[in-house]
Motif scaffolding. Sequence first.
Motif, PDB file in Angstrom:
ATOM      1  N   PHE A  36       0.851  -1.187   0.000  1.00 51.32           N
ATOM      2  CA  PHE A  36       0.000   0.000   0.000  1.00 51.32           C
ATOM      3  C   PHE A  36       0.890   1.241   0.000  1.00 51.32           C
ATOM      4  N   ASP A  37       0.466   2.268  -0.699  1.00 50.52           N
ATOM      5  CA  ASP A  37       1.064   3.616  -0.765  1.00 50.52           C
ATOM      6  C   ASP A  37       1.740   3.897  -2.094  1.00 50.52           C
ATOM      7  N   SER A  38       2.182   2.875  -2.826  1.00 46.90           N
ATOM      8  CA  SER A  38       2.819   3.048  -4.130  1.00 46.90           C
ATOM      9  C   SER A  38       3.938   4.084  -4.095  1.00 46.90           C
ATOM     10  N   ILE A  39       4.851   3.942  -3.129  1.00 51.09           N
ATOM     11  CA  ILE A  39       5.940   4.913  -3.011  1.00 51.09           C
ATOM     12  C   ILE A  39       6.916   4.809  -4.178  1.00 51.09           C
ATOM     13  N   GLY A  40       6.953   3.645  -4.836  1.00 51.79           N
ATOM     14  CA  GLY A  40       7.835   3.491  -5.985  1.00 51.79           C
ATOM     15  C   GLY A  40       7.431   4.356  -7.165  1.00 51.79           C
ATOM     16  N   SER A  41       6.165   4.807  -7.187  1.00 45.81           N
ATOM     17  CA  SER A  41       5.719   5.684  -8.270  1.00 45.81           C
ATOM     18  C   SER A  41       6.377   7.048  -8.193  1.00 45.81           C
ATOM     19  N   LEU A  49       6.980  -2.234  -7.544  1.00 45.42           N
ATOM     20  CA  LEU A  49       6.188  -3.009  -6.597  1.00 45.42           C
ATOM     21  C   LEU A  49       4.715  -2.768  -6.877  1.00 45.42           C
ATOM     22  N   SER A  50       3.957  -3.826  -7.003  1.00 52.12           N
ATOM     23  CA  SER A  50       2.508  -3.679  -7.157  1.00 52.12           C
ATOM     24  C   SER A  50       1.932  -3.176  -5.842  1.00 52.12           C
ATOM     25  N   SER A  51       1.062  -2.175  -5.930  1.00 55.65           N
ATOM     26  CA  SER A  51       0.636  -1.510  -4.707  1.00 55.65           C
ATOM     27  C   SER A  51      -0.712  -0.812  -4.903  1.00 55.65           C
ATOM     28  N   ILE A  52      -1.347  -0.504  -3.780  1.00 57.71           N
ATOM     29  CA  ILE A  52      -2.596   0.250  -3.747  1.00 57.71           C
ATOM     30  C   ILE A  52      -2.294   1.657  -3.245  1.00 57.71           C
ATOM     31  N   GLN A  71     -15.189  18.530   7.496  1.00 53.55           N
ATOM     32  CA  GLN A  71     -15.035  17.768   6.256  1.00 53.55           C
ATOM     33  C   GLN A  71     -14.338  16.433   6.528  1.00 53.55           C
ATOM     34  N   ASP A  72     -14.870  15.368   5.971  1.00 55.44           N
ATOM     35  CA  ASP A  72     -14.203  14.064   5.970  1.00 55.44           C
ATOM     36  C   ASP A  72     -13.985  13.707   4.510  1.00 55.44           C
ATOM     37  N   ILE A  73     -12.802  14.012   4.010  1.00 50.90           N
ATOM     38  CA  ILE A  73     -12.508  13.859   2.589  1.00 50.90           C
ATOM     39  C   ILE A  73     -11.840  12.500   2.376  1.00 50.90           C
ATOM     40  N   VAL A  74     -12.518  11.618   1.655  1.00 49.05           N
ATOM     41  CA  VAL A  74     -12.030  10.256   1.411  1.00 49.05           C
ATOM     42  C   VAL A  74     -11.679  10.133  -0.070  1.00 49.05           C
ATOM     43  N   LEU A  75     -10.409   9.923  -0.356  1.00 51.53           N
ATOM     44  CA  LEU A  75      -9.938   9.889  -1.739  1.00 51.53           C
ATOM     45  C   LEU A  75     -10.028   8.474  -2.312  1.00 51.53           C
ATOM     46  N   PRO A  76     -10.395   8.341  -3.587  1.00 52.67           N
ATOM     47  CA  PRO A  76     -10.493   7.016  -4.217  1.00 52.67           C
ATOM     48  C   PRO A  76      -9.113   6.385  -4.383  1.00 52.67           C
ATOM     49  N   VAL A  77      -9.092   5.067  -4.516  1.00 52.74           N
ATOM     50  CA  VAL A  77      -7.833   4.321  -4.638  1.00 52.74           C
ATOM     51  C   VAL A  77      -7.786   3.558  -5.951  1.00 52.74           C
ATOM     52  N   SER A  78      -6.564   3.226  -6.353  1.00 50.92           N
ATOM     53  CA  SER A  78      -6.352   2.432  -7.567  1.00 50.92           C
ATOM     54  C   SER A  78      -5.256   1.407  -7.306  1.00 50.92           C
ATOM     55  N   TYR A  79      -5.256   0.369  -8.124  1.00 48.30           N
ATOM     56  CA  TYR A  79      -4.195  -0.641  -8.092  1.00 48.30           C
ATOM     57  C   TYR A  79      -3.137  -0.248  -9.116  1.00 48.30           C
ATOM     58  N   TYR A  80      -1.874  -0.182  -8.664  1.00 46.96           N
ATOM     59  CA  TYR A  80      -0.768   0.158  -9.562  1.00 46.96           C
ATOM     60  C   TYR A  80       0.091  -1.091  -9.763  1.00 46.96           C
ATOM     61  N   ASP A  81       0.110  -1.578 -10.993  1.00 45.81           N
ATOM     62  CA  ASP A  81       0.789  -2.824 -11.320  1.00 45.81           C
ATOM     63  C   ASP A  81       2.288  -2.580 -11.466  1.00 45.81           C
TER      64      ASP A  81
END
Length: 356
Positions: free
Chosen positions: A285-290, A298-301, A329-339
């Motif tokens: 999780f976090d996709s820090i490699g991006s 690394l595959s990550s969310i 405000q409760d701001i919830v951001l959408p997530v994606s899978y990064y291959d």
Amino acid sequence: MSGSSRRPTLSTVAQRCGYSVNTVSRALRGDSRLPQSTIQKIREAADEVGYIPNRLAASLRSSESHVVAIIIEDIENPHYSHLMARIELELQARGYNVIILCNNRSLTTEKELAALAVSYSVSGVLLFPQDSVGTADGNTSAVQLLQANHIPVVIVDRAIQQQDIDCVRVDDEAGGYLAGKTLAQLGHQKYLYLAGPQNNTSQPLRQKGFLRAVNEFVSSDQKSVRIIENTVSCQALHEGRITRLLTPLNYSALVCFNDEVAYDCMQALQEEGYQIPQDLSICGFDSIGSDIRFLPRLSSIAHTKGYSIAEYAVKALMNRIEHPAAARQDIVLPVSYYDGGTCAGPARLHRRPSDV
């Protein structure tokens, strides 16, 4: 000023250029009623003596420091260090400076850091809370201390239970669900999940979403999910025995609470001869490699591109500063899978390096 230990003051500048302290002060503020030549001369004198304005004193007079404090638990995690760099850029673009206060994983309490932020007369606080906000004693809560001193505060990257605090976070439960769904659709049936800290509110949400997806997409007579608590995996990493904890590979997919742990596990397994994803799929999780290009893929969310946590957090804080009575405000951001290429079908379950 040679031979003096005192820092240059307005009086020092006045003595240098021959103007009154009041005129010097006006010139350094850019008072348009003064001739430009006078302003220029005074600023040159200020540069010559090394005068630096006392921003704290000015903020006490104006009740506006234009300084934002970031209070964070773990500055070593690349996810947070990169996020703080983005936040600083967002704040600088709006005329704000930043101070970073880190408790180094509880060496200093959040309340003490909050008190320090108050003493600096900061304009606002972005808080990455160590524990679940809203569960602590109200009299010892860092958030309540900030609110009692009328310091605008926004919680970043955590879900919260308290109902009167602005919050910006990713959809952790949807992220866990997406990780489980992606791996299940690749054909995985047996999993190992390395949990995050129990006091981190993202942990139960990610785990809940992950288990929900596995239950939904994998038949009950075939699935297997082993969960290792954070205290156990952290101790194994610290003692250099994480490979022993992860093996034998009687599972085909490893899901880690964050990328930091996923990278540690991947490196340890590769050093033992395992191939990723041929022997094991790994998702973090976090996709820090991006953002950190020198890291292995690394595959990550993570949050969907175009939904920057830094940008939304700063906007929420600016809104709270400018509109103190605005609705929470409760701001919830959408997530994606990064291959990142570390997830594939379970081709060689139970394979060991010695089987090559």
